[in-house]
Design an enzyme around this catalytic site. Structure first.
Site, PDB file in Angstrom:
ATOM      1  N   ARG A  85       1.453   7.189  -4.301  1.00  0.00           N
ATOM      2  CA  ARG A  85       0.373   7.226  -5.305  1.00  0.00           C
ATOM      3  C   ARG A  85       0.329   8.546  -6.076  1.00  0.00           C
ATOM      4  NH1 ARG A  85      -4.173   3.677  -2.004  1.00  0.00           N
ATOM      5  NH2 ARG A  85      -3.292   1.688  -2.668  1.00  0.00           N
ATOM      6  N   SER A 124      -5.606   9.155  10.315  1.00  0.00           N
ATOM      7  CA  SER A 124      -5.380   7.761   9.922  1.00  0.00           C
ATOM      8  C   SER A 124      -6.234   6.819  10.744  1.00  0.00           C
ATOM      9  CB  SER A 124      -3.907   7.389  10.106  1.00  0.00           C
ATOM     10  OG  SER A 124      -3.772   5.984  10.073  1.00  0.00           O
ATOM     11  N   ASP A 151      -8.503   6.116  -0.332  1.00  0.00           N
ATOM     12  CA  ASP A 151      -8.040   5.007  -1.174  1.00  0.00           C
ATOM     13  C   ASP A 151      -8.520   5.125  -2.623  1.00  0.00           C
ATOM     14  OD1 ASP A 151      -6.689   3.840   0.891  1.00  0.00           O
ATOM     15  OD2 ASP A 151      -8.344   2.512   1.472  1.00  0.00           O
TER      16      ASP A 151
HETATM   17  C1  S3P Z   1      -7.557   1.576   6.403  1.00  0.00           C
HETATM   18  C2  S3P Z   1      -7.224   2.892   6.614  1.00  0.00           C
HETATM   19  C3  S3P Z   1      -6.597   3.729   5.590  1.00  0.00           C
HETATM   20  C4  S3P Z   1      -6.721   3.102   4.205  1.00  0.00           C
HETATM   21  C5  S3P Z   1      -6.397   1.637   4.209  1.00  0.00           C
HETATM   22  C6  S3P Z   1      -7.322   0.890   5.119  1.00  0.00           C
HETATM   23  C7  S3P Z   1      -8.171   0.818   7.517  1.00  0.00           C
HETATM   24  O1  S3P Z   1      -5.234   3.865   5.873  1.00  0.00           O
HETATM   25  O2  S3P Z   1      -5.883   3.778   3.318  1.00  0.00           O
HETATM   26  O3  S3P Z   1      -6.511   1.098   2.906  1.00  0.00           O
HETATM   27  O4  S3P Z   1      -8.724  -0.275   7.264  1.00  0.00           O
HETATM   28  O5  S3P Z   1      -8.131   1.301   8.650  1.00  0.00           O
HETATM   29  P1  S3P Z   1      -4.677   5.041   6.825  1.00  0.00           P
HETATM   30  O6  S3P Z   1      -5.168   4.792   8.182  1.00  0.00           O
HETATM   31  O7  S3P Z   1      -3.174   4.944   6.735  1.00  0.00           O
HETATM   32  O8  S3P Z   1      -5.190   6.320   6.254  1.00  0.00           O
END
Ligand code: S3P
Length: 745
Positions: A656, A477, A625
């Site tokens: 999702r 993440s 995403d």
């Molecule tokens: C993001 C990280 C992702 C992504 C989100 C934006 C970011 O989430 O799904 O739309 O800007 O760091 P996760 O870190 O939960 O995977």
């Protein structure tokens, strides 16, 4: 003439004391809605009483209010508030014991005091109230039956007020088309002092000051729109306002003191030519005023208000064509505000995404005292306050739908001297926050999440000294990684994060762009606390996640040829291109360059015959995403597409996997959800109504599905498309999608 039609709730006799704008409008509304069989009135001026009777506003008008209220089952007091005590004293002997008495006075404390002075025991039928409606015009002729329509009425019941009387008065105002609210007398007077009484005072004062200053009133000839807008209410009834200011003296004086302090702050800023202070006040005021305009228009700017229900109706078929640029990258836009705010100097951003998610981050930093100009067509100027310059926000920070705001901010806020609370909308309030709270606690932060699942609101205690941490992330993440790295800027020593798979590295790249040292060795990133960020320029590329809808749409719609310009092609984000190509997609990347530390290129997509594939698990974090739109590609492909290793999709803005499986099934596609993915059999997409569950990417994906469907697709709950892709429908329509938008209350 036909017989009047009375409402089943009609009163037999209503008495109105005071036949000015409010009283005569009340009478007209009673008549129009059939809410009273007989209306009597009383006015201090003989002429008004005669006129009211002559034009039929009331059936009978009296000089003495006691005569008007005899036998009335409802009495409405609509004279200037200072007269309340004397009028109550005059009508007391003639009042029916069970009469309901209500009023329209703009201050309520003195109405309560007057009633307590007159009655030994306040009658159970006494329901003080205040319609927030009016006009600068006054008198019996100015009244209008629709004056209260769609206006608010505040009722301030007293402890003695009976629930029945309150219900009747509420129903009466609602029948006139008003929205009824309830609050205490004290709260009402405080709120109205600020929002109504103070602006009237200022308007009266400005006009009088200018009029007295000038030789003659000719000066007003040169006064333009600003003066006219600001001073319209100075033409209001002087006696009425005289009474209101005296009646609500202490709340008005408090509000005035507050305002005077604000004006002297402005005065000092002008005198000292303090541009930052001036811009701070003006930009904050502009945002607040824009917010108010949105509230009045009933649209959502931040989602504290009930948002409109937006639906898409997309007709089947069509092809996508053209050359265009989709809006700015959401992840980079968030980070530009965050890092710009804690940097030293002025950071200029272009291409900023003016979507609600990134605006929530922008608002959070404004709430913490950062002066931010814009956004203006993607241009934002952030007057950074340095790592130690953030101030306590005035209330909870509202993150709307934005997980990125809440998770990244957690890292920043954990290191501040002040306490904070972050809240979000219904979707964000279900999303896991312990994933950031846990490592932050290990760094010494005090942070609370809510409920068994550790969801928002998130409460952070300030003043905690953080220590560096070696953190092995249990999930891939970028939000968790970024949160810990950001906290690391304030921590003692090194903060080291290792990720199980590569995730987007915008934080690391941008920190470097702000001159902050970041070490990356394989899957491990290290920052050392105690450095500083220096303001920079940021050019936000177009968001590959928004581009993805057009990549999929152009791939599946025969006859399509689209070129997407200036798309961010950070290697941690290009899974959608890799996967579409593996499915047989025709995508050409050209004009590759680097802008502000991020790779950027143009992409040409032509329609192609897609085939189902087993999606390699190493592509999952790189396309995290984009799966909703990739599932649409899979539905149009020949054969089976299998996704595994993507359980993170279940905790996005919606689940999702489940939501896409449900929608695809509705449209006649075989889609089997699994705990960590989905199996989709390509086929003919049919027609139907699908639900996006407020998830922007689900809504946009199903919109693209219509390019290949056999009939129209209706998509429910699409308002949140504005979180990441403002004007998606406009751009999609210009490219060739047959999409219409409907808005329902
Ligand atoms: C993001 C990280 C992702 C992504 C989100 C934006 C970011 O989430 O799904 O739309 O800007 O760091 P996760 O870190 O939960 O995977």
């Amino acid at each position: 003439m036909s017989d009047p039609v009375f409402s089943p709730h009609a009163f037999n006799k209503v008495a109105i004391i005071g036949l000015g704008l409010i009283g005569s409008s009340f009478a007209r509304a009673l008549r129009e809605k059939g809410l009273a069989k007989n209306i009597s009135g009383s006015a201090r001026s003989q002429k008004t009483a005669e006129l009211a009777e002559a034009i039929g506003v009331v059936d009978k008008a009296f000089a003495n209010p006691a005569d008007a209220v005899r036998d009335a089952d409802l009495v409405f007091l609509a004279m200037p508030v200072q007269a309340t005590e004397s009028v109550l004293r005059a009508i007391k002997p003639a009042l029916r014991a069970d009469a309901i008495i209500t009023d329209g006075g703009s201050s309520k404390g003195n109405v309560e005091a007057a009633a307590r002075a007159v009655f030994e025991k306040i009658p159970a039928g006494f329901v003080p109230g205040h319609p927030i409606a009016g006009s600068e015009q006054s008198g019996v002729l100015a009244g209008r039956a629709d004056l209260f329509l769609r206006h608010k009425v505040i009722l301030t019941p007293l402890p003695e007020t009976s629930p029945d009387a309150l219900t009747s008065v509420r129903a009466l105002w609602q029948a006139m088309g008003a929205e009824v609210l309830e609050m205490t007398v004290a709260k009402h007077d405080e709120v109205l002092a600020k929002t109504s009484h103070l602006p009237h005072l200022l308007a009266f004062s400005l006009v009088d000051t200018l009029a007295r200053e000038s030789e003659n009133l000719d000066i007003f000839r040169y006064a333009a729109g600003g003066f006219r807008d600001f001073t319209r209410i100075a033409a209001s009834d002087p006696v009425m306002w005289h009474d209101i200011f005296l009646a609500n003296k202490s709340a008005v004086l408090n509000a005035l003191q507050h305002f005077t302090d604000g004006v002297s702050e402005l005065r000092d800023a002008i005198e000292q030519e303090d541009s930052e202070a001036l811009l701070g006040i003006f930009t904050r005021a502009k945002v607040a005023r824009d917010h108010f305009t949105h509230m009045l228009a009933g649209t959502a700017y931040t989602k504290t208000m009930k948002s409109k229900n937006i639906e898409f109706l997309v007709q089947a078929g069509g092809a996508l064509n053209g050359t265009f640029r989709v809006p700015g990258d959401k992840s980079i836009s968030h980070r530009s505000i965050m890092l710009g705010s804690i940097a030293e100097g002025v950071t200029e951003v272009s291409g900023f995404l003016e979507g609600e998610d990134a605006l929530a981050t922008l608002q959070a930093f404004r709430d913490m005292g950062v002066v931010i100009e814009g956004p203006n067509n993607g241009a934002v100027k952030i007057h950074g306050v340095g790592l130690h310059g953030l101030q306590a926000p005035p209330g909870a920070i509202y993150c709307g739908n934005s997980g990125t705001s809440m998770r990244l901010l957690s890292g920043i806020l954990a290191a501040q001297a002040f306490d904070t609370v972050m809240t979000g909308d219904a979707s964000l309030s279900k999303r896991p926050m312990e994933r950031v709270a846990r490592p932050l606690r290990a760094m010494g932060a005090e942070i609370l999440t809510t409920g068994e699942k550790g969801t928002p609101p998130v409460t952070i205690k300030g003043g905690k000294a953080l220590k560096g941490l070696h953190y092995d992330m249990p999930m891939a993440s970028a939000q968790v990684k970024s949160c810990v790295l950001l906290a690391g800027l304030w921590a003692e020593g090194d903060t080291v994060v290792t990720e199980p798979a590569p995730t987007r590295d915008h934080t690391e790249r941008m920190l470097r762009g702000f001159g902050y040292d970041v070490k990356v060795e394989g899957a491990t990133v290290t920052v050392k606390g105690g450095g500083r960020l220096t303001a920079t320029r940021i050019d936000v590329p177009a968001d590959i996640s928004s581009a993805a809808f057009f990549m999929v749409g152009a791939s599946i719609a025969e006859g399509s040829d689209v070129t997407l310009q200036h798309v961010g092609l950070n290697p941690t984000r290009i899974g959608v291109i890799n996967i579409l190509r593996a499915m047989g997609g025709d995508l050409t990347v050209f004009n590759a360059r680097e802008v502000g530390g991020e790779p950027v290129a143009d992409i040409r997509i032509r329609s192609a015959k897609l085939k189902g594939i087993r999606i390699p698990e190493d592509q999952v974090p790189l396309a995290i995403d984009e799966f909703p739109s990739l599932f649409i590609a899979a539905a149009c492909a020949e054969g089976e597409t299998v996704l595994t290793g993507a359980e993170e999709l279940r905790v996005k803005e919606s689940d999702r996997i489940q939501v896409m499986a449900d929608g695809l099934t509705t449209l006649g596609i075989k889609a089997e959800p699994t705990p960590d993915g989905i199996v989709i059999q390509g086929g003919q997409i049919g027609s139907g109504r699908v639900v996006s569950h407020g998830d922007h990417r689900i809504a946009m994906s199903f919109a693209m599905a219509a390019l290949c469907s056999s009939g129209p697709i209706e998509i429910e709950d699409c308002a949140n498309v504005a979180t990441s892709f403002p004007d998606f429908t406009g751009l999609a329509r210009r490219a060739g999608l047959h999409i219409a938008v409907t808005e329902k209350e």
